[in-house]
Design a protein around this motif. Structure first.
Motif, PDB file in Angstrom:
ATOM      1  N   ASP A 299       2.717 -14.432   9.618  1.00 51.25           N
ATOM      2  CA  ASP A 299       3.618 -15.074  10.430  1.00 51.25           C
ATOM      3  C   ASP A 299       3.307 -16.610  10.330  1.00 51.25           C
ATOM      4  O   ASP A 299       2.426 -17.141   9.512  1.00 51.25           O
ATOM      5  N   PRO A 300       4.106 -17.579  10.638  1.00 48.44           N
ATOM      6  CA  PRO A 300       3.822 -19.133  10.983  1.00 48.44           C
ATOM      7  C   PRO A 300       2.595 -19.474  11.171  1.00 48.44           C
ATOM      8  O   PRO A 300       2.025 -20.344  10.694  1.00 48.44           O
ATOM      9  N   ASP A 301       1.744 -18.520  12.013  1.00 44.24           N
ATOM     10  CA  ASP A 301       0.450 -18.904  12.427  1.00 44.24           C
ATOM     11  C   ASP A 301      -0.620 -18.465  11.598  1.00 44.24           C
ATOM     12  O   ASP A 301      -1.819 -18.584  11.869  1.00 44.24           O
ATOM     13  N   GLY A 302      -0.444 -17.613  10.508  1.00 46.06           N
ATOM     14  CA  GLY A 302      -1.237 -17.114   9.788  1.00 46.06           C
ATOM     15  C   GLY A 302      -1.625 -15.789  10.319  1.00 46.06           C
ATOM     16  O   GLY A 302      -2.433 -15.003   9.713  1.00 46.06           O
ATOM     17  N   ASN A 303      -1.208 -15.052  11.143  1.00 41.68           N
ATOM     18  CA  ASN A 303      -1.364 -13.850  11.814  1.00 41.68           C
ATOM     19  C   ASN A 303      -0.667 -12.712  11.030  1.00 41.68           C
ATOM     20  O   ASN A 303       0.312 -13.084  10.340  1.00 41.68           O
ATOM     21  N   VAL A 304      -1.500 -11.660  10.652  1.00 40.73           N
ATOM     22  CA  VAL A 304      -1.134 -10.945   9.549  1.00 40.73           C
ATOM     23  C   VAL A 304      -0.365  -9.765  10.255  1.00 40.73           C
ATOM     24  O   VAL A 304      -0.919  -9.125  11.317  1.00 40.73           O
ATOM     25  N   VAL A 305       0.997  -9.238   9.639  1.00 42.91           N
ATOM     26  CA  VAL A 305       1.666  -8.144  10.240  1.00 42.91           C
ATOM     27  C   VAL A 305       1.816  -7.114   9.001  1.00 42.91           C
ATOM     28  O   VAL A 305       1.993  -7.415   7.883  1.00 42.91           O
ATOM     29  N   GLU A 306       1.501  -5.822   9.485  1.00 44.30           N
ATOM     30  CA  GLU A 306       2.083  -4.714   8.530  1.00 44.30           C
ATOM     31  C   GLU A 306       3.325  -4.080   8.590  1.00 44.30           C
ATOM     32  O   GLU A 306       3.456  -3.736  10.107  1.00 44.30           O
ATOM     33  N   ALA A 307       4.069  -3.812   8.047  1.00 49.44           N
ATOM     34  CA  ALA A 307       5.410  -3.089   7.905  1.00 49.44           C
ATOM     35  C   ALA A 307       5.121  -1.754   7.318  1.00 49.44           C
ATOM     36  O   ALA A 307       4.750  -1.688   6.477  1.00 49.44           O
ATOM     37  N   ARG A 308       5.528  -0.758   7.914  1.00 50.42           N
ATOM     38  CA  ARG A 308       5.692   0.513   7.535  1.00 50.42           C
ATOM     39  C   ARG A 308       6.614   1.446   8.116  1.00 50.42           C
ATOM     40  O   ARG A 308       7.257   1.035   9.046  1.00 50.42           O
ATOM     41  N   TYR A 309       6.949   2.426   7.182  1.00 51.01           N
ATOM     42  CA  TYR A 309       7.782   3.430   7.776  1.00 51.01           C
ATOM     43  C   TYR A 309       7.415   5.017   7.493  1.00 51.01           C
ATOM     44  O   TYR A 309       6.204   5.018   6.734  1.00 51.01           O
ATOM     45  N   TYR A 310       7.772   5.969   8.386  1.00 53.62           N
ATOM     46  CA  TYR A 310       7.333   7.340   8.255  1.00 53.62           C
ATOM     47  C   TYR A 310       8.616   7.982   7.691  1.00 53.62           C
ATOM     48  O   TYR A 310       9.684   7.718   8.043  1.00 53.62           O
ATOM     49  N   GLU A 311       8.405   9.236   7.021  1.00 53.24           N
ATOM     50  CA  GLU A 311       9.398  10.049   6.732  1.00 53.24           C
ATOM     51  C   GLU A 311       9.757  10.795   7.746  1.00 53.24           C
ATOM     52  O   GLU A 311       9.255  11.243   8.833  1.00 53.24           O
TER      53      GLU A 311
ATOM     54  N   MET B 242       0.811  -1.178   0.003  1.00 48.27           N
ATOM     55  CA  MET B 242      -0.154   0.008   0.056  1.00 48.27           C
ATOM     56  C   MET B 242       0.867   1.287   0.067  1.00 48.27           C
ATOM     57  O   MET B 242       1.970   1.180   0.413  1.00 48.27           O
ATOM     58  N   ASN B 243       0.470   2.413  -0.686  1.00 43.13           N
ATOM     59  CA  ASN B 243       1.116   3.633  -0.448  1.00 43.13           C
ATOM     60  C   ASN B 243       0.330   4.462   0.394  1.00 43.13           C
ATOM     61  O   ASN B 243      -0.914   4.440   0.246  1.00 43.13           O
ATOM     62  N   HIS B 244       0.908   5.366   0.636  1.00 39.90           N
ATOM     63  CA  HIS B 244       0.104   6.681   1.506  1.00 39.90           C
ATOM     64  C   HIS B 244      -0.995   6.221   2.333  1.00 39.90           C
ATOM     65  O   HIS B 244      -2.088   6.151   2.149  1.00 39.90           O
ATOM     66  N   THR B 245      -0.553   5.438   3.464  1.00 42.46           N
ATOM     67  CA  THR B 245      -1.442   4.932   4.433  1.00 42.46           C
ATOM     68  C   THR B 245      -1.422   5.653   5.629  1.00 42.46           C
ATOM     69  O   THR B 245      -0.294   6.208   6.240  1.00 42.46           O
ATOM     70  N   TYR B 246      -2.479   5.652   6.687  1.00 43.84           N
ATOM     71  CA  TYR B 246      -2.431   6.589   7.657  1.00 43.84           C
ATOM     72  C   TYR B 246      -2.364   5.484   9.039  1.00 43.84           C
ATOM     73  O   TYR B 246      -3.013   4.558   8.836  1.00 43.84           O
ATOM     74  N   GLY B 247      -1.679   6.073   9.733  1.00 41.42           N
ATOM     75  CA  GLY B 247      -1.234   5.477  10.929  1.00 41.42           C
ATOM     76  C   GLY B 247      -1.291   6.387  12.383  1.00 41.42           C
ATOM     77  O   GLY B 247      -1.595   7.487  12.159  1.00 41.42           O
ATOM     78  N   ALA B 248      -0.851   5.712  13.371  1.00 43.56           N
ATOM     79  CA  ALA B 248      -0.474   6.607  14.723  1.00 43.56           C
ATOM     80  C   ALA B 248       0.293   7.807  14.372  1.00 43.56           C
ATOM     81  O   ALA B 248       0.168   8.642  15.187  1.00 43.56           O
TER      82      ALA B 248
END
Length: 137
Positions: free
Chosen positions: A125-137, A107-113
């Protein structure tokens, strides 16, 4: 106020610990105690004041009544988001792909904390839990 911890259900806490420490790069917490039978579950440290508990799914039965919210034990979470520096983001992507993990959900240009992040990707992850990775400028 801050986020203290998140609980992820896992079928194999050792495999989850390996994934989150070796591949994602988080620091183990109480893993030796878990291995010795002195702690019911291990965790991984996300930041100085935040951890992810890797809770064995077989513990779900007892926790539903403990929280007094019927049906909540073992209930999946949609996803957990980890924010990091741009270099950590790219390094994580490389490690995940080297392990055969699919990081193609982008995804591009996503809103977070912390406001708008230019880029993010998702992985399981190995159990199917979904993890999002992001960075801020």
């Amino acid at each position: 106020m801050r986020l203290d911890h998140i609980v992820l259900w896992t079928n194999d806490a050792r495999a989850a610990m390996d994934f989150y420490s070796r591949v994602v790069g988080l620091t183990p917490v109480r893993f030796d105690e878990f291995e010795a039978g002195e702690a019911p579950f291990p965790s991984v440290r996300v930041s100085d004041d935040s951890i992810i508990d890797l809770m064995p799914l077989q513990m779900a039965g007892g926790l539903g009544s403990f929280a007094k919210v019927e049906g909540s034990a073992g209930h999946p979470v949609n996803h957990v988001c980890l924010a990091m520096s741009k270099s950590e983001y790219h390094a994580l992507d490389r490690r995940l792909r080297a392990e055969g993990a699919d990081t193609s959900a982008r995804m591009n240009h996503t809103y977070g904390a912390r406001g708008w992040a230019p880029h993010a990707f998702y992985f399981a992850d190995p159990d199917g839990n979904v993890v999002e990775a992001r960075y801020y400028e």
